[in-house]
Design a protein around this motif. Structure first.
Motif, PDB file in Angstrom:
ATOM      1  N   GLY A  94       6.898 -36.132 -54.587  1.00 37.64           N
ATOM      2  CA  GLY A  94       7.594 -36.388 -53.771  1.00 37.64           C
ATOM      3  C   GLY A  94       9.336 -36.907 -53.435  1.00 37.64           C
ATOM      4  N   THR A 143       8.177 -42.004 -56.155  1.00 43.16           N
ATOM      5  CA  THR A 143       9.454 -41.339 -55.582  1.00 43.16           C
ATOM      6  C   THR A 143       9.859 -41.623 -55.241  1.00 43.16           C
ATOM      7  OG1 THR A 143       7.197 -39.938 -53.410  1.00 43.16           O
ATOM      8  CG2 THR A 143       9.074 -40.147 -52.863  1.00 43.16           C
ATOM      9  N   TYR A 176       6.242 -40.723 -45.534  1.00 43.11           N
ATOM     10  CA  TYR A 176       5.325 -41.226 -46.629  1.00 43.11           C
ATOM     11  C   TYR A 176       5.811 -42.217 -46.918  1.00 43.11           C
ATOM     12  CZ  TYR A 176       3.111 -41.209 -50.904  1.00 43.11           C
ATOM     13  OH  TYR A 176       2.452 -41.531 -51.921  1.00 43.11           O
ATOM     14  N   VAL A 177       7.285 -42.196 -47.227  1.00 50.37           N
ATOM     15  CA  VAL A 177       7.297 -43.432 -48.519  1.00 50.37           C
ATOM     16  C   VAL A 177       7.196 -44.746 -47.427  1.00 50.37           C
ATOM     17  CG1 VAL A 177       9.268 -44.399 -49.009  1.00 50.37           C
ATOM     18  CG2 VAL A 177       8.505 -42.365 -50.236  1.00 50.37           C
ATOM     19  N   ILE A 207       2.384 -37.373 -57.855  1.00 50.74           N
ATOM     20  CA  ILE A 207       2.502 -37.405 -56.097  1.00 50.74           C
ATOM     21  C   ILE A 207       4.724 -38.242 -56.007  1.00 50.74           C
ATOM     22  CG2 ILE A 207       3.109 -38.530 -54.235  1.00 50.74           C
ATOM     23  CD1 ILE A 207      -0.519 -39.634 -54.972  1.00 50.74           C
ATOM     24  N   GLY A 208       4.592 -38.663 -57.005  1.00 44.89           N
ATOM     25  CA  GLY A 208       6.359 -38.899 -57.282  1.00 44.89           C
ATOM     26  C   GLY A 208       6.982 -38.355 -57.527  1.00 44.89           C
ATOM     27  N   ALA A 259       4.153 -43.452 -53.322  1.00 43.40           N
ATOM     28  CA  ALA A 259       5.649 -43.660 -52.552  1.00 43.40           C
ATOM     29  C   ALA A 259       6.684 -44.300 -52.787  1.00 43.40           C
ATOM     30  CB  ALA A 259       4.926 -44.639 -51.347  1.00 43.40           C
ATOM     31  N   ARG A 300      13.447 -40.101 -56.820  1.00 42.24           N
ATOM     32  CA  ARG A 300      14.971 -39.572 -55.909  1.00 42.24           C
ATOM     33  C   ARG A 300      16.207 -40.628 -56.445  1.00 42.24           C
ATOM     34  NH1 ARG A 300      17.706 -42.159 -52.823  1.00 42.24           N
ATOM     35  NH2 ARG A 300      16.392 -44.195 -52.579  1.00 42.24           N
ATOM     36  N   ARG A 344      12.154 -35.154 -51.433  1.00 36.34           N
ATOM     37  CA  ARG A 344      13.119 -36.844 -50.388  1.00 36.34           C
ATOM     38  C   ARG A 344      14.206 -36.306 -50.812  1.00 36.34           C
ATOM     39  NH1 ARG A 344      13.919 -40.195 -47.775  1.00 36.34           N
ATOM     40  NH2 ARG A 344      14.434 -41.993 -49.457  1.00 36.34           N
ATOM     41  N   SER A 371       8.031 -36.157 -46.528  1.00 34.47           N
ATOM     42  CA  SER A 371       7.888 -37.549 -47.483  1.00 34.47           C
ATOM     43  C   SER A 371       8.641 -38.756 -47.343  1.00 34.47           C
ATOM     44  CB  SER A 371       9.144 -36.664 -48.981  1.00 34.47           C
ATOM     45  OG  SER A 371       9.574 -36.328 -48.257  1.00 34.47           O
ATOM     46  N   THR A 372       9.513 -38.296 -46.438  1.00 35.64           N
ATOM     47  CA  THR A 372      10.148 -39.450 -46.006  1.00 35.64           C
ATOM     48  C   THR A 372       9.139 -40.646 -45.292  1.00 35.64           C
ATOM     49  OG1 THR A 372      12.652 -38.953 -45.897  1.00 35.64           O
ATOM     50  CG2 THR A 372      12.712 -40.664 -44.303  1.00 35.64           C
TER      51      THR A 372
END
Lengths: 220, 242
Positions: free
Chosen positions: A42, A106, A60-61, A38-39, A103, A110, A46, A57-58
């Motif tokens: 994600g 992610t 979600y996090v 996912i990361g 999350a 980022r 992001r 994505s934001t």
């Protein structure tokens, strides 16, 4: 049984704790594995300029990091059945913990992607690589190396948090410890041993993480 | 080959390019000079759209590339090589992989075809003995020569150089300029932003002097260096030539 001396007692419960530890490790590896998958996506979303990727994505996090893992676990295991979705405990735990880990991973990705100098992306694009090709061949491989330490920390955190899965009837380390406690009433000894078993995994891992961090700060 | 028409570029409130027109013919070597902050690098980066002009057109071989979609622009960028001040070699790849990556992934060449091209380019750059070294193991001059080979490996129609020697130690500048001179001799079309005035005078077909977002003056090296007409050009040259 409960006045048995400590060491024979320890030996007698060790096989059970060992099985619990295996379950804990398995749960953690699968969850963080899902988290990494996912990361990656994600993290790319992001740093995207496209609202269609950036906004979901934001959201979600923020939702996942702003709510307790225990609540997420209960929603999947106790909440979904009222919507007609019944999942076995292990599946529920892995889904909840994987989405949770995703999350955090992610954000790790980022940060890793943003830590790569802008010139790397520009050089790649100037050669005709598409944005995604540049990500795949140039940015992510370099980012991945840099995020190994925080990924290690995420693994350690998830290993400890997986004890929450004991609340949905998964026979991981914590659950096994509590079952032994309720059978033998030797709470302090058993729970102390359980804690030490967690420590026996997390301590070497955090040493490795610190070692890699130190090596990277030298080579960079 | 390249025609820039009325290029404007704004960053937030700062207007960096204020209506620049520039034509570069095939085989021509154009050198852009001027004080820092004049917009030279930004102009160069507009040619391959690393920087999107706020308005104006970039015409490459008769086609307005500012109207293209992302994929079409990628195909144009294949044909426009670029060399950066900060070199930007791919740090996680060795020299050979740096040079072969784009030909393989973008042009679809086989690994061996790409290596064949890379080998001969790297030999020409004088780094044939460093094929498996990583960028961190090379000197600045070697790195920049690898970067030139990386751009040339795509067999571009034109090369852009954005202050290719500005970040180098003084003793490494010449080896990079020598490589660039040899490209000039081969007839490569080039746009070069540089502060190396001796080099500019030697290789340029045309010198462009930019200041404050405009092209102030352009002409042959002789015209610009020996007989500048604009006061700002005179001022700039008097400050940097001694």
């Amino acid at each position: 049984m409960s006045d048995e001396p400590f060491f024979p007692f320890l030996m007698s419960i060790m096989p059970h704790l060992g099985k619990g530890t295996l379950m804990t490790v398995e749960l953690t590896i699968i969850s963080v594995g899902i988290g990494v998958l996912i990361g990656i996506f994600g993290g790319i979303a992001r740093v995207s300029k496209r609202p269609l990727l950036f906004i979901p994505s934001t959201v979600y996090v923020e939702i996942i990091r702003g709510t307790p893992l225990l609540a997420q676990l209960f929603i999947v295991y106790f909440g979904l059945p009222s919507l007609g979705i019944n999942l076995p405990p292990f599946t529920s735990a892995v889904i909840a913990m994987g989405i949770n880990s995703g999350a955090y991973v992610t954000e790790i990705f980022r940060g890793g992607i943003q830590s790569i100098e802008r010139g790397q992306m520009e050089a790649a694009r100037s050669l005709g690589l598409s944005y995604l090709q540049a990500m795949r061949y140039i940015i992510l491989p370099q980012a991945f190396k840099r995020i190994l330490p925080p990924l290690g920390n995420e693994f350690i955190a998830m290993l400890k948090d997986s004890s929450l899965a004991s609340t949905i009837a998964i026979a991981e380390l914590m659950r096994v410890g509590r079952e032994i406690t309720s059978r033998t009433f030797r709470s302090f000894e058993v729970l102390a041993v359980v804690a030490l078993m967690y420590l026996a995994i997390t301590l070497p891992l955090s040493l490795i993480v610190r070692y890699t961090e130190r090596r990277m700060s030298v080579s960079d | 080959m390249i025609r820039l028409e009325k290029i404007y570029k704004k960053f937030e409130r700062l207007e960096v390019l204020k209506g620049v027109d520039l034509v570069v013919e095939k085989g021509e070597v154009v050198v852009i000079i001027g004080p820092s902050g004049a917009g030279k690098s930004t102009l160069l980066r507009c040619v391959n759209l690393l920087e999107r002009p706020t308005s104006g057109r970039v015409i490459f071989e008769g086609i307005d590339i500012t109207r293209m979609d992302g994929r079409e622009i990628d195909r144009v960028r294949e044909r426009i090589g670029m060399v950066f001040q900060h070199i930007n070699l791919f740090n996680h790849l060795n020299v050979l992989d740096n040079v072969t990556l784009a030909p393989v992934k973008v042009k679809g060449l086989s690994r061996s075809e790409a290596e064949h091209i890379a080998n001969s380019l790297l030999a020409r750059m004088g780094i044939e003995d460093k094929l498996y070294a990583y960028p961190s193991q090379l000197s600045g001059g070697q790195r920049q020569r690898v970067a030139i080979a990386r751009a040339l490996a795509m067999q571009p129609d034109i090369m852009l150089f954005d202050e290719p020697t500005s970040a180098l130690d003084p003793e490494m500048i010449k080896e990079v300029l020598d490589v660039m001179s040899s490209l000039v001799k081969d007839g490569m079309t080039m746009i070069i932003v540089t502060h190396e005035m001796g080099f500019a005078r030697e290789v340029a077909d045309r010198i462009i002097f930019m200041d404050n977002g405009y092209i102030v003056e352009e002409g042959s090296p002789k015209e610009i260096f020996s007989n500048p007409k604009e006061e700002r050009t005179v001022m700039f040259l008097s400050k940097i030539l001694y």
